[in-house]
Design a protein around this motif. Structure first.
Motif, PDB file in Angstrom:
ATOM      1  N   ILE A 104      67.219 -77.690  -2.149  1.00 18.94           N
ATOM      2  CA  ILE A 104      66.760 -76.539  -2.935  1.00 18.94           C
ATOM      3  C   ILE A 104      66.144 -75.488  -2.012  1.00 18.94           C
ATOM      4  O   ILE A 104      66.356 -74.281  -2.198  1.00 18.94           O
ATOM      5  N   GLY A 105      65.389 -75.946  -1.026  1.00 18.85           N
ATOM      6  CA  GLY A 105      64.803 -75.017  -0.068  1.00 18.85           C
ATOM      7  C   GLY A 105      65.855 -74.241   0.703  1.00 18.85           C
ATOM      8  O   GLY A 105      65.711 -73.029   0.935  1.00 18.85           O
ATOM      9  N   PHE A 106      66.943 -74.942   1.092  1.00 15.70           N
ATOM     10  CA  PHE A 106      68.013 -74.248   1.818  1.00 15.70           C
ATOM     11  C   PHE A 106      68.679 -73.195   0.930  1.00 15.70           C
ATOM     12  O   PHE A 106      68.939 -72.062   1.370  1.00 15.70           O
ATOM     13  N   VAL A 107      68.980 -73.559  -0.323  1.00 17.66           N
ATOM     14  CA  VAL A 107      69.608 -72.606  -1.244  1.00 17.66           C
ATOM     15  C   VAL A 107      68.691 -71.392  -1.429  1.00 17.66           C
ATOM     16  O   VAL A 107      69.147 -70.235  -1.398  1.00 17.66           O
ATOM     17  N   ALA A 108      67.388 -71.637  -1.619  1.00 13.04           N
ATOM     18  CA  ALA A 108      66.442 -70.534  -1.782  1.00 13.04           C
ATOM     19  C   ALA A 108      66.380 -69.679  -0.512  1.00 13.04           C
ATOM     20  O   ALA A 108      66.263 -68.446  -0.588  1.00 13.04           O
ATOM     21  N   TRP A 109      66.451 -70.324   0.648  1.00  8.55           N
ATOM     22  CA  TRP A 109      66.424 -69.607   1.929  1.00  8.55           C
ATOM     23  C   TRP A 109      67.623 -68.668   2.040  1.00  8.55           C
ATOM     24  O   TRP A 109      67.486 -67.493   2.413  1.00  8.55           O
ATOM     25  N   HIS A 110      68.808 -69.161   1.692  1.00  7.36           N
ATOM     26  CA  HIS A 110      70.009 -68.333   1.794  1.00  7.36           C
ATOM     27  C   HIS A 110      69.995 -67.217   0.760  1.00  7.36           C
ATOM     28  O   HIS A 110      70.267 -66.048   1.082  1.00  7.36           O
ATOM     29  N   VAL A 111      69.698 -67.539  -0.490  1.00  6.37           N
ATOM     30  CA  VAL A 111      69.673 -66.530  -1.547  1.00  6.37           C
ATOM     31  C   VAL A 111      68.596 -65.483  -1.247  1.00  6.37           C
ATOM     32  O   VAL A 111      68.805 -64.275  -1.437  1.00  6.37           O
ATOM     33  N   GLY A 112      67.441 -65.935  -0.768  1.00  5.96           N
ATOM     34  CA  GLY A 112      66.372 -64.997  -0.425  1.00  5.96           C
ATOM     35  C   GLY A 112      66.778 -64.036   0.681  1.00  5.96           C
ATOM     36  O   GLY A 112      66.464 -62.828   0.617  1.00  5.96           O
ATOM     37  N   THR A 113      67.491 -64.552   1.693  1.00  8.88           N
ATOM     38  CA  THR A 113      67.961 -63.679   2.770  1.00  8.88           C
ATOM     39  C   THR A 113      68.970 -62.670   2.242  1.00  8.88           C
ATOM     40  O   THR A 113      68.943 -61.484   2.605  1.00  8.88           O
ATOM     41  N   ASP A 114      69.876 -63.127   1.390  1.00 10.18           N
ATOM     42  CA  ASP A 114      70.849 -62.221   0.774  1.00 10.18           C
ATOM     43  C   ASP A 114      70.145 -61.100   0.006  1.00 10.18           C
ATOM     44  O   ASP A 114      70.491 -59.916   0.148  1.00 10.18           O
ATOM     45  N   ILE A 115      69.181 -61.470  -0.817  1.00 10.64           N
ATOM     46  CA  ILE A 115      68.463 -60.481  -1.628  1.00 10.64           C
ATOM     47  C   ILE A 115      67.709 -59.508  -0.731  1.00 10.64           C
ATOM     48  O   ILE A 115      67.694 -58.284  -0.975  1.00 10.64           O
ATOM     49  N   LEU A 116      67.065 -60.023   0.317  1.00  6.90           N
ATOM     50  CA  LEU A 116      66.308 -59.170   1.232  1.00  6.90           C
ATOM     51  C   LEU A 116      67.220 -58.129   1.886  1.00  6.90           C
ATOM     52  O   LEU A 116      66.870 -56.930   1.955  1.00  6.90           O
ATOM     53  N   LEU A 117      68.395 -58.555   2.346  1.00  2.00           N
ATOM     54  CA  LEU A 117      69.319 -57.613   2.993  1.00  2.00           C
ATOM     55  C   LEU A 117      69.904 -56.626   1.985  1.00  2.00           C
ATOM     56  O   LEU A 117      70.157 -55.461   2.327  1.00  2.00           O
TER      57      LEU A 117
END
Length: 596
Positions: free
Chosen positions: A522-535
């Motif tokens: 779950i942490g990895f999925v949140a990490w990837h989605v969060g990076t996508d949203i940030l960019l």
């Protein structure tokens, strides 16, 4: 009657207030019998006072006991819905529960952990009416001199009795044999008086332990030892008191093919020691006769322990292997249903990493519950779908303007990086996809939806590069259709890959430690989605900033170039941090795979 909530006009508000009123306060019902909150006081959290004169009786079948004895305890009386039964020190009834229990009726009763002591109490499983119930109490090594049984009985929600006193049993001042249960003559005599010891492992005994630091005095691990004595070997096994523990000798790391197996099966208050042959992935062919000697067992303190002696060679029993040869060793445990029928082990058996001679020099070894090929399968899939594909997608999505005119082998560098990472993903996925089939020798029916989703991901991973090979030119009318198809196929593959990994982590062949594996994914999925949203937010911010500059018509070119340069620097920093985070997640999962 005056409305107690005069200001609440909305039906929803009234309903909420009514629910809060009904469920506030200490009242709580536990029809499923999970009453650990009442372990100490034995008082139901029903918000009512207990009855004074009990209507139910506790009986036992002995008046004296020794450590390790099984004492039959019976609770009976007028129909009741729930109960809580414990044994306590007769001189300190306010103290903790003593000893452990074994169930005689698993449908109507269950074991509880009270005061960090497993199986130290018994309760109901449902509100169904009961008039009589039997259990077996197992006295621990350090039991006090006098034990008294106590029961709380619930007839209805507001009618119950607390700590109904039962009989007191005591330890004898002088040793003598107490018969606690009737044992059929076909079963070994339980004359083990104390727990096995691991101190001789690697010195005088050949030991297999799961985990590698397993203490046979603990009930949450499995222990197996061999000690050679001339022409025979003494075997000791230890594990949880309910179910079965077993080991098998095999010529390979695949269970089946006529492997030589030995089982200790615990049902209620008895243990049976059997030999069997394992043929394929079917129910073991349990032998009606065997040539094992000195069979004995012990069930106490939440532990089942059994031992027997076997001669090095048994020419009369062709299914039994010679013990002076080298074999892989399997160590497994599982559940037992009524009639002593064993169920498939709930987790992958421990398998030694190489062949050993159990009658040879003493060793103290462990093993792995995950086959090597399955470990490689999991590791490659984590690398492909947690690292290469994620980085490749972000590079293609956000870094086209960062390196617009930088070429590598005749193509823009962002495209070459994206293509290299995606082809690496396809290669890793293809190799990993084949490994479970090599290990299983075909399709696995026990893996649930995992293999079906895995095949879907593999198909989509192949379709993506084929689709990219036939992409139309950037100015062609069909390019927009291609872009959407390429994006939707890749996104679907990534989502299904994550779901597949979630399912695969808990399969018996890999079974990463719970619950951290789920949290880490779950942490990895949140990490990837969060990076996508940030960019995405950053890109939107740059566009708005450029639009404002153009509206002002002042130093447009310089401001736009400055804005783009700042944006590129930010993106590069985010990509670096994202890659570092991905590597950290990847190392976490790979380390866990190596350790299982």
């Amino acid at each position: 009657m005056k409305n107690p909530f005069p200001q609440m006009k909305s039906p929803g508000m009234v309903l909420m207030a009514w629910l809060l009123f009904c469920f506030s306060g200490p009242s709580a019902g536990y029809p499923n019998g999970k009453v650990e909150e009442s372990c100490n006081s034995m008082i139901p959290l029903h918000g009512h006072s207990s009855q004074k004169i009990p209507k139910h009786t506790i009986e036992v079948n002995v008046t004296q006991f020794k450590p390790g004895d099984h004492v039959k305890v019976s609770l009976f009386g007028s129909p009741f819905e729930g109960f809580l039964l414990q044994a306590r020190d007769a001189g300190n009834l306010g103290g903790p529960a003593i000893g452990s229990f074994v169930l005689a009726d698993k449908k109507r009763s269950q074991l509880l952990t009270c005061g960090h002591v497993k199986k130290s109490a018994v309760s109901h499983t449902s509100k169904s009416k009961k008039t009589h119930l039997d259990v077996y109490w197992i006295s621990p090594r350090n039991a006090p001199k006098r034990i008294q049984f106590l029961a709380t009985v619930v007839e209805k929600f507001h009618i119950f009795w607390v700590k109904i006193p039962g009989p007191v049993i005591s330890q004898p001042d002088t040793p003598f044999l107490t018969t606690t249960v009737t044992i059929p003559t076909s079963l070994p005599v339980p004359h083990l008086t104390q727990s096995f010891n691991a101190s001789d492992c690697g010195i005088r005994k050949f030991c297999v332990r799961s985990p590698s630091d397993c203490d046979p005095k603990a009930n949450d691990c499995c222990f197996l030892s061999f000690k050679r004595d001339d022409a025979s070997v003494l075997v000791e096994m230890s594990g949880p008191s309910e179910g079965y523990i077993a080991f098998a000798l095999s010529h390979d790391q695949w269970m089946g093919g006529g492997d030589d197996a030995y089982l200790c099966i615990s049902e209620d208050h008895q243990v049976d020691i059997k030999t069997a042959s394992l043929v394929g992935r079917t129910y073991p062919a349990i032998d009606s006769e065997d040539d094992l000697e000195e069979k004995s067992w012990r069930v106490a303190d939440g532990l089942m322990q059994c031992s027997f002696r076997r001669r090095m060679k048994l020419p009369a029993f062709k299914e039994r292997f010679n013990l002076d040869a080298y074999y892989y060793i399997f160590l497994a445990d599982g559940e037992v249903s009524e009639g002593g029928r064993i169920h498939q082990h709930h987790r992958q058996p421990l398998i030694t990493n190489s062949k050993y001679n159990v009658s040879g020099p003493p060793k103290d070894i462990g093993g792995s519950r995950s086959p090597f090929l399955i470990k490689i399968h999991g590791a490659l899939m984590f690398v492909a779908w947690m690292s290469t594909v994620s980085i490749g997608v972000i590079v293609a999505r956000f870094f086209k303007p960062v390196w617009p005119h930088v070429l590598l082998f005749g193509e823009e560098i962002w495209f070459q990086v994206h293509r290299m990472l995606m082809m690496t993903t396809l290669f890793l996925t293809s190799v990993s996809f084949a490994l479970p089939f090599l290990y299983r020798g075909g399709w696995s029916e026990q893996a649930g939806f995992h293999p079906y989703l895995g095949c879907t991901v593999m198909a989509l991973a192949i379709v993506q590069p084929l689709m990219a090979a036939f992409r139309p030119p950037s100015q062609a009318p069909r390019r927009e259709i291609f872009n959407w198809l390429h994006w939707s196929t890749g996104t679907t593959a990534r989502i299904l890959a994550v779901v597949t990994m979630f399912l695969g982590m808990d399969l018996p062949a890999l079974n990463l430690p719970d619950p951290w594996d789920t949290y880490a994914m779950i942490g990895f999925v949140a990490w990837h989605v969060g990076t996508d949203i940030l960019l995405e937010i950053h890109g939107y911010y740059l566009i708005r900033k450029v639009e404002v500059v153009e509206e002002d018509r002042i130093q447009i070119l310089q401001s736009v170039n400055s804005t783009e340069a700042q944006g590129h620097t930010f993106k590069k920093a985010v990509l670096f941090i994202y890659i570092c985070g991905n590597i950290a997640f990847l190392i976490t999962f790979l380390t866990a795979i190596v350790r299982i």
